[in-house]
Design a protein around this motif. Structure first.
Motif, PDB file in Angstrom:
ATOM      1  N   ARG A   1       0.831  -1.209   0.000  1.00 41.46           N
ATOM      2  CA  ARG A   1       0.000   0.000   0.000  1.00 41.46           C
ATOM      3  C   ARG A   1       0.865   1.258   0.000  1.00 41.46           C
ATOM      4  O   ARG A   1       0.531   2.245  -0.662  1.00 41.46           O
ATOM      5  N   HIS A   2       1.957   1.219   0.745  1.00 43.10           N
ATOM      6  CA  HIS A   2       2.853   2.381   0.801  1.00 43.10           C
ATOM      7  C   HIS A   2       3.450   2.669  -0.582  1.00 43.10           C
ATOM      8  O   HIS A   2       3.460   3.817  -1.032  1.00 43.10           O
ATOM      9  N   VAL A   3       3.937   1.615  -1.256  1.00 39.90           N
ATOM     10  CA  VAL A   3       4.520   1.788  -2.599  1.00 39.90           C
ATOM     11  C   VAL A   3       3.451   2.262  -3.573  1.00 39.90           C
ATOM     12  O   VAL A   3       3.679   3.158  -4.393  1.00 39.90           O
ATOM     13  N   ALA A   4       2.250   1.692  -3.485  1.00 43.80           N
ATOM     14  CA  ALA A   4       1.163   2.065  -4.401  1.00 43.80           C
ATOM     15  C   ALA A   4       0.730   3.506  -4.192  1.00 43.80           C
ATOM     16  O   ALA A   4       0.377   4.206  -5.144  1.00 43.80           O
ATOM     17  N   SER A   5       0.746   3.982  -2.941  1.00 45.82           N
ATOM     18  CA  SER A   5       0.314   5.362  -2.683  1.00 45.82           C
ATOM     19  C   SER A   5       1.357   6.377  -3.135  1.00 45.82           C
ATOM     20  O   SER A   5       1.032   7.518  -3.423  1.00 45.82           O
ATOM     21  N   ARG A   6       2.604   5.993  -3.199  1.00 50.19           N
ATOM     22  CA  ARG A   6       3.678   6.922  -3.564  1.00 50.19           C
ATOM     23  C   ARG A   6       4.049   6.882  -5.046  1.00 50.19           C
ATOM     24  O   ARG A   6       4.763   7.749  -5.511  1.00 50.19           O
ATOM     25  N   SER A   7       3.642   5.863  -5.768  1.00 53.27           N
ATOM     26  CA  SER A   7       4.018   5.781  -7.184  1.00 53.27           C
ATOM     27  C   SER A   7       2.843   5.299  -8.015  1.00 53.27           C
ATOM     28  O   SER A   7       1.986   4.569  -7.537  1.00 53.27           O
ATOM     29  N   SER A   8       2.883   5.698  -9.281  1.00 51.23           N
ATOM     30  CA  SER A   8       1.829   5.253 -10.192  1.00 51.23           C
ATOM     31  C   SER A   8       2.305   4.025 -10.951  1.00 51.23           C
ATOM     32  O   SER A   8       3.486   3.669 -10.939  1.00 51.23           O
ATOM     33  N   ARG A   9       1.379   3.394 -11.654  1.00 51.06           N
ATOM     34  CA  ARG A   9       1.750   2.230 -12.460  1.00 51.06           C
ATOM     35  C   ARG A   9       2.724   2.628 -13.557  1.00 51.06           C
ATOM     36  O   ARG A   9       3.632   1.887 -13.898  1.00 51.06           O
ATOM     37  N   ARG A  10       2.509   3.817 -14.096  1.00 55.50           N
ATOM     38  CA  ARG A  10       3.361   4.284 -15.183  1.00 55.50           C
ATOM     39  C   ARG A  10       4.814   4.439 -14.717  1.00 55.50           C
ATOM     40  O   ARG A  10       5.748   4.025 -15.390  1.00 55.50           O
ATOM     41  N   SER A  11       5.025   5.029 -13.541  1.00 50.06           N
ATOM     42  CA  SER A  11       6.400   5.192 -13.053  1.00 50.06           C
ATOM     43  C   SER A  11       7.022   3.844 -12.710  1.00 50.06           C
ATOM     44  O   SER A  11       8.218   3.627 -12.898  1.00 50.06           O
ATOM     45  N   LEU A  12       6.210   2.914 -12.201  1.00 47.91           N
ATOM     46  CA  LEU A  12       6.727   1.576 -11.900  1.00 47.91           C
ATOM     47  C   LEU A  12       7.179   0.878 -13.178  1.00 47.91           C
ATOM     48  O   LEU A  12       8.260   0.288 -13.232  1.00 47.91           O
ATOM     49  N   LEU A  13       6.362   0.975 -14.233  1.00 52.15           N
ATOM     50  CA  LEU A  13       6.741   0.372 -15.512  1.00 52.15           C
ATOM     51  C   LEU A  13       7.974   1.065 -16.102  1.00 52.15           C
ATOM     52  O   LEU A  13       8.837   0.427 -16.701  1.00 52.15           O
TER      53      LEU A  13
END
Length: 203
Positions: free
Chosen positions: A33-45
């Motif tokens: 949840r912490h990672v998801a709240s701080r980054s978007s899917r686009r930045s992760l990709l």
């Protein structure tokens, strides 16, 4: 031990395991949840793509590879020449007077007259006796005992004459004198040229 005691122990153990699983589940959930709240899917990709690209470029980085390095050519060994003739001697051209085997030769070279370094030209015959010299080979740094034989039976070859005087002795030491015509014993005392045959290592 009664059946109820065994059951209660088993129940306590399973409760401990459940508690451990719940704690691990909660920790993973919080991290996700912490990672998801701080980054978007686009930045992760984007980050994942950057790491994949970087991983593909690592083998192309300039590094010194032992397999690709060309070994240095070994330099030919330089040996100290023991005589003035040996200092200028060469190992490539047997038709030149400074060929290493000719340190004690006196006459025309059979290699220039239709024969070879150690063979007479056609129509001539080698003398049964010879004079000797000790010649230094600059190619391997060894000295060799060389026997010189005259080839007899035809007029002298008209090639330039070579005179090597290393170890030359007076006529009363004929085995080391290169001024004698060595054609006696061949049936014709007509000198043509001289050969040089390695007898063995002088050391």
């Amino acid at each position: 031990m009664s059946q109820s005691d065994a059951f209660s122990r088993h129940k306590a153990r399973s409760e401990k395991e459940d508690t451990g699983r719940r704690l691990l589940d909660r920790a993973v959930e919080r991290l996700t949840r912490h990672v998801a709240s701080r980054s978007s899917r686009r930045s992760l990709l984007g980050r994942a793509g950057a790491w994949v690209t970087f991983g593909a470029l690592v083998p192309t980085l300039p590094v010194e590879r032992a397999s690709a390095a060309t070994p240095a050519k070994p330099q030919p060994a330089k040996f100290k020449a023991p005589t003035p003739f040996a200092a200028n001697a060469q190992t490539k051209d047997p038709t030149a007077c400074n060929y290493w085997r000719y340190c004690a030769i006196d006459g025309f070279l059979c290699a220039s007259c239709g024969g070879g370094v150690h063979s007479c030209p056609p129509g001539t015959s080698p003398s049964p006796t010879s004079w000797i010299g000790t010649c230094f080979n600059p190619g391997d740094g060894q000295s060799y005992l060389v026997a010189y034989r005259d080839c007899c039976g035809q007029d002298a070859c008209s090639q330039p004459m070579c005179l090597g005087s290393e170890g030359d002795q007076p006529s009363y030491r004929p085995q080391a004198n290169n001024d004698i015509i060595w054609c006696f014993g061949t049936g014709a005392l007509i000198y043509n040229c001289s050969t040089s045959v390695i007898v063995g290592n002088a050391s």
